[in-house]
Design a protein around this motif. Structure first.
Motif, PDB file in Angstrom:
ATOM      1  N   ALA A 150       0.829  -1.210   0.000  1.00 58.17           N
ATOM      2  CA  ALA A 150       0.000   0.000   0.000  1.00 58.17           C
ATOM      3  C   ALA A 150       0.859   1.254   0.000  1.00 58.17           C
ATOM      4  O   ALA A 150       0.555   2.245  -0.684  1.00 58.17           O
ATOM      5  CB  ALA A 150      -0.935  -0.010   1.207  1.00 58.17           C
ATOM      6  N   ALA A 151       1.954   1.236   0.761  1.00 58.23           N
ATOM      7  CA  ALA A 151       2.822   2.408   0.820  1.00 58.23           C
ATOM      8  C   ALA A 151       3.503   2.663  -0.523  1.00 58.23           C
ATOM      9  O   ALA A 151       3.636   3.808  -0.959  1.00 58.23           O
ATOM     10  CB  ALA A 151       3.866   2.233   1.918  1.00 58.23           C
ATOM     11  N   ARG A 152       3.929   1.592  -1.190  1.00 61.34           N
ATOM     12  CA  ARG A 152       4.597   1.768  -2.479  1.00 61.34           C
ATOM     13  C   ARG A 152       3.623   2.314  -3.525  1.00 61.34           C
ATOM     14  O   ARG A 152       3.981   3.200  -4.321  1.00 61.34           O
ATOM     15  CB  ARG A 152       5.195   0.448  -2.945  1.00 61.34           C
ATOM     16  CG  ARG A 152       5.851   0.496  -4.328  1.00 61.34           C
ATOM     17  CD  ARG A 152       6.938   1.573  -4.389  1.00 61.34           C
ATOM     18  NE  ARG A 152       7.450   1.733  -5.739  1.00 61.34           N
ATOM     19  CZ  ARG A 152       8.553   1.128  -6.203  1.00 61.34           C
ATOM     20  NH1 ARG A 152       9.240   0.316  -5.397  1.00 61.34           N
ATOM     21  NH2 ARG A 152       8.949   1.324  -7.426  1.00 61.34           N
ATOM     22  N   ALA A 153       2.394   1.804  -3.544  1.00 57.28           N
ATOM     23  CA  ALA A 153       1.399   2.330  -4.479  1.00 57.28           C
ATOM     24  C   ALA A 153       1.121   3.802  -4.198  1.00 57.28           C
ATOM     25  O   ALA A 153       1.005   4.624  -5.126  1.00 57.28           O
ATOM     26  CB  ALA A 153       0.115   1.504  -4.381  1.00 57.28           C
ATOM     27  N   ALA A 154       1.032   4.156  -2.917  1.00 50.35           N
ATOM     28  CA  ALA A 154       0.796   5.552  -2.556  1.00 50.35           C
ATOM     29  C   ALA A 154       1.984   6.426  -2.931  1.00 50.35           C
ATOM     30  O   ALA A 154       1.809   7.579  -3.359  1.00 50.35           O
ATOM     31  CB  ALA A 154       0.508   5.662  -1.062  1.00 50.35           C
ATOM     32  N   LEU A 155       3.193   5.881  -2.796  1.00 46.87           N
ATOM     33  CA  LEU A 155       4.383   6.642  -3.185  1.00 46.87           C
ATOM     34  C   LEU A 155       4.356   6.955  -4.673  1.00 46.87           C
ATOM     35  O   LEU A 155       4.673   8.068  -5.096  1.00 46.87           O
ATOM     36  CB  LEU A 155       5.645   5.857  -2.826  1.00 46.87           C
ATOM     37  CG  LEU A 155       6.971   6.488  -3.261  1.00 46.87           C
ATOM     38  CD1 LEU A 155       7.195   7.833  -2.566  1.00 46.87           C
ATOM     39  CD2 LEU A 155       8.141   5.539  -2.964  1.00 46.87           C
ATOM     40  N   GLY A 161       2.143  13.354  -8.435  1.00 45.36           N
ATOM     41  CA  GLY A 161       1.523  14.652  -8.183  1.00 45.36           C
ATOM     42  C   GLY A 161       0.328  14.634  -7.261  1.00 45.36           C
ATOM     43  O   GLY A 161      -0.220  15.690  -6.942  1.00 45.36           O
ATOM     44  N   SER A 162      -0.094  13.469  -6.811  1.00 38.92           N
ATOM     45  CA  SER A 162      -1.231  13.392  -5.901  1.00 38.92           C
ATOM     46  C   SER A 162      -0.761  13.614  -4.477  1.00 38.92           C
ATOM     47  O   SER A 162       0.155  12.945  -4.001  1.00 38.92           O
ATOM     48  CB  SER A 162      -1.914  12.021  -6.010  1.00 38.92           C
ATOM     49  OG  SER A 162      -2.943  11.907  -5.048  1.00 38.92           O
ATOM     50  N   ALA A 163      -1.399  14.554  -3.773  1.00 45.44           N
ATOM     51  CA  ALA A 163      -1.010  14.844  -2.395  1.00 45.44           C
ATOM     52  C   ALA A 163      -2.227  14.839  -1.483  1.00 45.44           C
ATOM     53  O   ALA A 163      -2.288  15.592  -0.511  1.00 45.44           O
ATOM     54  CB  ALA A 163      -0.291  16.185  -2.315  1.00 45.44           C
ATOM     55  N   SER A 164      -3.198  13.987  -1.792  1.00 43.44           N
ATOM     56  CA  SER A 164      -4.391  13.909  -0.959  1.00 43.44           C
ATOM     57  C   SER A 164      -4.047  13.369   0.418  1.00 43.44           C
ATOM     58  O   SER A 164      -2.991  12.754   0.629  1.00 43.44           O
ATOM     59  CB  SER A 164      -5.430  12.993  -1.616  1.00 43.44           C
ATOM     60  OG  SER A 164      -4.977  11.644  -1.603  1.00 43.44           O
ATOM     61  N   ASP A 165      -4.958  13.598   1.366  1.00 39.18           N
ATOM     62  CA  ASP A 165      -4.724  13.118   2.727  1.00 39.18           C
ATOM     63  C   ASP A 165      -4.568  11.599   2.749  1.00 39.18           C
ATOM     64  O   ASP A 165      -3.744  11.059   3.499  1.00 39.18           O
ATOM     65  CB  ASP A 165      -5.876  13.542   3.637  1.00 39.18           C
ATOM     66  CG  ASP A 165      -5.898  15.037   3.907  1.00 39.18           C
ATOM     67  OD1 ASP A 165      -4.865  15.689   3.645  1.00 39.18           O
ATOM     68  OD2 ASP A 165      -6.944  15.538   4.351  1.00 39.18           O
ATOM     69  N   ASP A 166      -5.366  10.896   1.931  1.00 40.54           N
ATOM     70  CA  ASP A 166      -5.280   9.437   1.900  1.00 40.54           C
ATOM     71  C   ASP A 166      -3.916   8.968   1.394  1.00 40.54           C
ATOM     72  O   ASP A 166      -3.338   8.008   1.932  1.00 40.54           O
ATOM     73  CB  ASP A 166      -6.388   8.859   1.013  1.00 40.54           C
ATOM     74  CG  ASP A 166      -7.766   8.981   1.649  1.00 40.54           C
ATOM     75  OD1 ASP A 166      -7.826   9.232   2.874  1.00 40.54           O
ATOM     76  OD2 ASP A 166      -8.774   8.838   0.926  1.00 40.54           O
ATOM     77  N   VAL A 167      -3.413   9.623   0.363  1.00 43.11           N
ATOM     78  CA  VAL A 167      -2.106   9.258  -0.185  1.00 43.11           C
ATOM     79  C   VAL A 167      -1.014   9.505   0.850  1.00 43.11           C
ATOM     80  O   VAL A 167      -0.142   8.659   1.087  1.00 43.11           O
ATOM     81  CB  VAL A 167      -1.823  10.021  -1.488  1.00 43.11           C
ATOM     82  CG1 VAL A 167      -0.352   9.879  -1.890  1.00 43.11           C
ATOM     83  CG2 VAL A 167      -2.722   9.516  -2.606  1.00 43.11           C
ATOM     84  N   ARG A 168      -1.049  10.662   1.486  1.00 48.16           N
ATOM     85  CA  ARG A 168      -0.032  10.981   2.494  1.00 48.16           C
ATOM     86  C   ARG A 168      -0.079   9.996   3.665  1.00 48.16           C
ATOM     87  O   ARG A 168       0.961   9.581   4.184  1.00 48.16           O
ATOM     88  CB  ARG A 168      -0.232  12.412   3.006  1.00 48.16           C
ATOM     89  CG  ARG A 168       0.106  13.489   1.973  1.00 48.16           C
ATOM     90  CD  ARG A 168      -0.099  14.878   2.554  1.00 48.16           C
ATOM     91  NE  ARG A 168       0.231  15.910   1.615  1.00 48.16           N
ATOM     92  CZ  ARG A 168       1.467  16.398   1.411  1.00 48.16           C
ATOM     93  NH1 ARG A 168       2.478  15.918   2.124  1.00 48.16           N
ATOM     94  NH2 ARG A 168       1.683  17.353   0.524  1.00 48.16           N
TER      95      ARG A 168
END
Length: 507
Positions: A150-155, A161-168
């Motif tokens: 999950a962390a790698r996908a979010a990275l 360019g995505s900086a949503s709260d969920d991504v962070r």
């Protein structure tokens, strides 16, 4: 919280933690309240931490003009804090994005800095950028963690360019060496402590002139520590090493098992590293992959003497002896791994302590030095003298454990409840070897070529003195002397100890 006024009149707040000489600690973010730094893993036990909230964060006021968030314009906020504290020169520590601010401050006000500590620092101010490859390679180091997919996908989303709260939130584990309850709480508090709207202004065009900053830092002579996290992606240790190369007087440490917040990942390792750097009486050297802290006395051109402490001690046990020897010698006393301010890697043996001594002698170019060892340090010294004949000029073994199995064997030790100045695994690891030493230790004593003095502590010592007499007799040219002091000869009877050293040829 106390306040001071910036150059434009903005009220800025700061926290004070601990006692002693002040250490200004700049929070990153950028524009994040300093509370996330806590007490920096207990560093406040050694220094008075001065932790400002940047304008627009925490208890500091919001500026009327948001362009005041630009990094280069914040430099004078730091200068205003220095003036407010009434300090002619300061020690400055900066974390993360504040590494850029600290670099600009050092370039603009070099005469105001006594030392500069950069902890997992931002590097844009000097033109060094973390690449996508850096982040990917750093994340790969964590691929065995359950949260990694999950962390790698979010990275990947974050880098796109995505900086949503969920991504962070999903990428947050990559910033910590251990994704435990404390790390989760620390990460969850981040959004509420950070003025996210100020980041664009912080990095606004014109904030940085890397060529000019690099040129200024090339003549910045104050001591610099750059501390990187092994798992950090911004900066990776490789990028941090590029930063180190820009300073003429810099020390570089990679904290093992740490990511972006090393004081959370391993408070002890962080504090030992920073404390050793900030203490003007302590030096550090990388020797055999281990950072060894040490103290030095005497004329650099004088004949060298190296002092090796006993188990559960550190270099400070030699201070009185070192001060006397320094009249005629260059004296070095170092902390073995797992002791004092040196690294505590967790694995210990007499052979590893031998290797520490060997690496220290090589790192400081001390071949031919006189080596004086107490107890564990004496064992490390004779093991080295067996292995590397000729490396040690003269050898003094004070209350050395003789290479015979303990009879009766030492029972398993119980760790004390209080905080320790050494790493507890040292004790069970070395007890096991004292109970069953390698027979080669005894068999190779006659390979020692250095003139050797063995000093015993007499009948009140826990070491069988007849075994020490035997050991001295097995070493070619060895001699034995008794000082009735028990095991701690050089601390209990320093004058008699020094007298024996003089008889041995050390003035």
């Amino acid at each position: 919280m106390p306040i001071f006024h910036a150059y434009d009149g903005t009220e800025l707040a700061y926290r004070l933690l601990g006692e002693g000489a002040p250490l200004i600690c700049l929070p990153g973010g950028p524009i994040r309240a300093g509370t996330y730094m806590g007490d920096l893993g207990g560093l406040c036990a050694h220094r008075r931490l001065v932790v400002p909230d940047p304008r627009g964060a925490g208890d500091s006021a919001v500026p009327d003009d948001p362009s005041a968030y630009r990094c280069d314009r914040l430099v004078d906020d730091i200068e205003a804090l220095r003036e407010h504290l009434g300090e002619d020169r300061v020690d400055l520590l900066a974390h993360s994005a504040a590494g850029n601010l600290a670099a600009l401050y050092a370039a603009r006000y070099p005469e105001r800095l006594r030392t500069l500590t950069l902890v997992t620092p931002g590097t844009l101010a000097v033109g060094i950028e973390a690449t996508e490859q850096d982040w990917h390679e750093a994340s790969e180091l964590r691929r065995d963690e359950p949260w990694y997919p999950a962390a790698r996908a979010a990275l990947d989303d974050f880098l796109a360019g995505s900086a949503s709260d969920d991504v962070r939130a999903a990428v947050a584990p990559l910033a910590y060496g251990r994704w435990d309850e404390a790390a989760r709480a620390h990460a969850a508090a981040g959004p509420g402590q950070t003025n996210s709207g100020a980041a664009d202004f912080y990095y606004e065009d014109g904030a940085f002139d890397p060529a000019a900053t690099v040129a200024a830092l090339a003549v910045f002579t104050a001591p610099v520590l750059v501390l990187a996290g092994e798992y950090d992606g911004g900066p990776t240790p490789d990028r941090a090493a590029e930063l180190v190369a820009l300073f003429p007087n810099a020390e570089f440490v990679v904290q093992r098992g740490a990511a972006h917040f090393p004081w959370l990942d391993d408070p002890g390792a962080f504090v030992r590293t920073v404390e050793a750097f900030l203490d003007p009486d302590v030096l550090s050297v990388q020797a055999g992959g281990i950072r060894l802290a040490h103290r030095v006395w005497g004329d650099p051109s004088a004949p060298p003497v190296v002092l090796a402490h006993g188990r559960c001690g550190d270099s400070r046990t030699w201070t009185a002896i070192a001060e006397h020897l320094a009249a005629e010698h260059r004296v070095y006393a170092f902390d073995f791994r797992g002791h004092g301010l040196s690294d505590w890697p967790g694995r210990y043996s007499f052979e590893l302590f031998r290797d520490d001594l060997h690496a220290f002698l090589e790192a400081r170019n001390l071949a031919g030095a006189t080596v004086i060892g107490h107890s564990m340090g004496a064992a490390a010294a004779y093991l080295l003298a067996e292995r590397e004949p000729g490396l040690i000029g003269r050898l003094v073994l004070e209350e050395v454990p003789p290479p015979f199995p303990l009879d009766p064997p030492r029972a398993p030790a119980r760790r004390p409840d209080e905080a320790l100045d050494f790493d507890w695994p040292v004790v069970p690891s070395t007890d096991a070897q004292l109970n069953g030493p390698d027979p080669a230790w005894q068999e190779r004593l006659d390979e020692i070529t250095a003139p050797t003095l063995v000093i015993g502590g007499g009948p009140t010592s826990q070491i069988a003195q007849e075994r020490l007499v035997w050991l001295a007799g097995r070493i070619p040219g060895g001699r034995f002397a008794t000082i009735d002091a028990g095991h701690l000869v050089h601390t209990e009877r320093p004058d008699e100890f020094l007298a024996e050293l003089r008889k041995f040829g050390l003035s």
